[in-house]
Scaffold this motif. Structure first.
Motif, PDB file in Angstrom:
ATOM      1  N   ARG A  97       2.743 -20.662 -11.154  1.00 16.48           N
ATOM      2  CA  ARG A  97       1.940 -21.855 -11.386  1.00 16.48           C
ATOM      3  C   ARG A  97       2.844 -23.029 -11.745  1.00 16.48           C
ATOM      4  O   ARG A  97       3.696 -22.925 -12.623  1.00 16.48           O
ATOM      5  CB  ARG A  97       0.951 -21.605 -12.523  1.00 16.48           C
ATOM      6  N   ARG A  99       3.363 -27.665 -11.720  1.00 20.45           N
ATOM      7  CA  ARG A  99       2.790 -28.877 -12.310  1.00 20.45           C
ATOM      8  C   ARG A  99       1.455 -29.267 -11.679  1.00 20.45           C
ATOM      9  O   ARG A  99       0.625 -29.910 -12.333  1.00 20.45           O
ATOM     10  CB  ARG A  99       3.776 -30.030 -12.185  1.00 20.45           C
ATOM     11  N   GLU A 101      -0.980 -27.403 -11.087  1.00 23.29           N
ATOM     12  CA  GLU A 101      -2.073 -26.689 -11.751  1.00 23.29           C
ATOM     13  C   GLU A 101      -2.352 -27.201 -13.165  1.00 23.29           C
ATOM     14  O   GLU A 101      -3.369 -26.861 -13.751  1.00 23.29           O
ATOM     15  CB  GLU A 101      -1.764 -25.188 -11.813  1.00 23.29           C
ATOM     16  N   VAL A 102      -1.442 -27.987 -13.735  1.00 25.32           N
ATOM     17  CA  VAL A 102      -1.686 -28.530 -15.074  1.00 25.32           C
ATOM     18  C   VAL A 102      -2.798 -29.578 -14.965  1.00 25.32           C
ATOM     19  O   VAL A 102      -2.689 -30.514 -14.168  1.00 25.32           O
ATOM     20  CB  VAL A 102      -0.414 -29.184 -15.647  1.00 25.32           C
ATOM     21  N   ARG A 107      -2.147 -33.468 -18.838  1.00 29.69           N
ATOM     22  CA  ARG A 107      -0.862 -34.048 -18.457  1.00 29.69           C
ATOM     23  C   ARG A 107      -0.747 -35.489 -18.954  1.00 29.69           C
ATOM     24  O   ARG A 107       0.270 -35.903 -19.522  1.00 29.69           O
ATOM     25  CB  ARG A 107      -0.723 -34.006 -16.936  1.00 29.69           C
ATOM     26  N   LYS A 117      -3.749 -28.841 -25.657  1.00 26.94           N
ATOM     27  CA  LYS A 117      -3.963 -27.583 -24.945  1.00 26.94           C
ATOM     28  C   LYS A 117      -5.343 -27.631 -24.313  1.00 26.94           C
ATOM     29  O   LYS A 117      -6.240 -28.326 -24.796  1.00 26.94           O
ATOM     30  CB  LYS A 117      -3.841 -26.378 -25.889  1.00 26.94           C
ATOM     31  N   ALA A 129      -3.455 -24.223 -20.423  1.00 27.82           N
ATOM     32  CA  ALA A 129      -2.251 -25.047 -20.332  1.00 27.82           C
ATOM     33  C   ALA A 129      -1.961 -25.643 -21.704  1.00 27.82           C
ATOM     34  O   ALA A 129      -2.872 -26.097 -22.400  1.00 27.82           O
ATOM     35  CB  ALA A 129      -2.440 -26.157 -19.304  1.00 27.82           C
ATOM     36  N   PHE A 142       5.537 -28.134 -20.648  1.00 28.25           N
ATOM     37  CA  PHE A 142       4.220 -27.562 -20.352  1.00 28.25           C
ATOM     38  C   PHE A 142       4.363 -26.071 -20.081  1.00 28.25           C
ATOM     39  O   PHE A 142       5.368 -25.612 -19.541  1.00 28.25           O
ATOM     40  CB  PHE A 142       3.606 -28.227 -19.111  1.00 28.25           C
ATOM     41  N   GLU A 143       3.327 -25.331 -20.462  1.00 32.41           N
ATOM     42  CA  GLU A 143       3.232 -23.913 -20.123  1.00 32.41           C
ATOM     43  C   GLU A 143       1.823 -23.621 -19.650  1.00 32.41           C
ATOM     44  O   GLU A 143       0.858 -24.140 -20.204  1.00 32.41           O
ATOM     45  CB  GLU A 143       3.562 -23.013 -21.323  1.00 32.41           C
ATOM     46  N   ILE A 144       1.725 -22.778 -18.621  1.00 30.32           N
ATOM     47  CA  ILE A 144       0.422 -22.308 -18.150  1.00 30.32           C
ATOM     48  C   ILE A 144       0.365 -20.809 -18.403  1.00 30.32           C
ATOM     49  O   ILE A 144       1.149 -20.048 -17.818  1.00 30.32           O
ATOM     50  CB  ILE A 144       0.223 -22.610 -16.657  1.00 30.32           C
TER      51      ILE A 144
END
Length: 201
Positions: A97, A99, A101-102, A107, A117, A129, A142-144
């Motif tokens: 996944r 950017r 998908e963020v 964002r 989040k 996210a 960022f983390e998904i």
């Protein structure tokens, strides 16, 4: 067709057991869902902030090592690390996944300097996210994180509670049948006598 007294008692027991089972199953599922989701959210958020601190300390101010540092980050929850710095995006694994998908709202908020989040669904699966601004390196992390394990656990819990509700309802119907037979047994001779009187005997 009018049900007899014994049948009505059996149905009443079964409906009572069904109502209690559904109530208990609903409450149990809601509590389990809340606990599982909260635990997953807490773990994913904590890991994202830890990784953001690692990036802040490991990435030099002049840049150049962003990709290598990003690929070295620990993500035991299977999260997809993403870094935005100086107008450029870096992804630890281009196949996972990225950017795109963020969620745009998250964002935008993070790029303005606010950690955030957000849970969302994508391709029929649940994700969360997490975004953390890192002003010292002029970037945002960022983390998904996938919630597929939580969804799988909740499906198993829901199935188990459904089976338990069916078993409890059947047990209630059986109990009602046994109880009605015992309760109404003394009335059987009275019924026979009433039929005899009605027949003129």
């Amino acid at each position: 067709m009018r049900l007899g007294l014994r049948a009505r008692l059996t149905v009443a027991f079964a409906l009572g057991a069904l109502g209690l089972s559904l109530l208990l199953a609903s409450v149990s599922y809601a509590v389990a869902r809340e606990n599982l989701v909260n635990q997953r959210e807490t773990a994913a958020t904590r890991q994202a902030f830890v990784n953001a601190r690692v990036l802040r300390d490991a990435v030099p101010l002049e840049g150049g090592d962003e990709q290598a540092v990003l690929e070295s980050l620990s993500s035991p929850s299977g999260a997809s690390p993403i870094l935005f710095r100086d107008g450029q995006w870096y992804e630890a694994d281009p196949v996972s996944r990225g950017r795109e998908e963020v969620p745009l709202a998250l964002r935008t908020m993070v790029l303005k300097g606010e950690p955030a989040k957000m849970r969302f669904r994508l391709d029929g699966q649940s994700f969360m996210a997490v975004g953390v601004p890192i002003p010292s390196i002029n970037g945002s992390y960022f983390e998904i994180a996938s919630f597929s394990e939580v969804d799988s656990s909740l499906s198993s819990i829901g199935f188990a509670l459904g089976v338990a509700a069916i078993v409890t309802t059947a047990a209630g119907a059986l109990l009602g049948a046994v109880a009605s037979r015992r309760v109404l047994r003394p009335l059987t001779p009275i019924g026979w006598a009433a039929e005899a009187i009605a027949g003129g005997r």
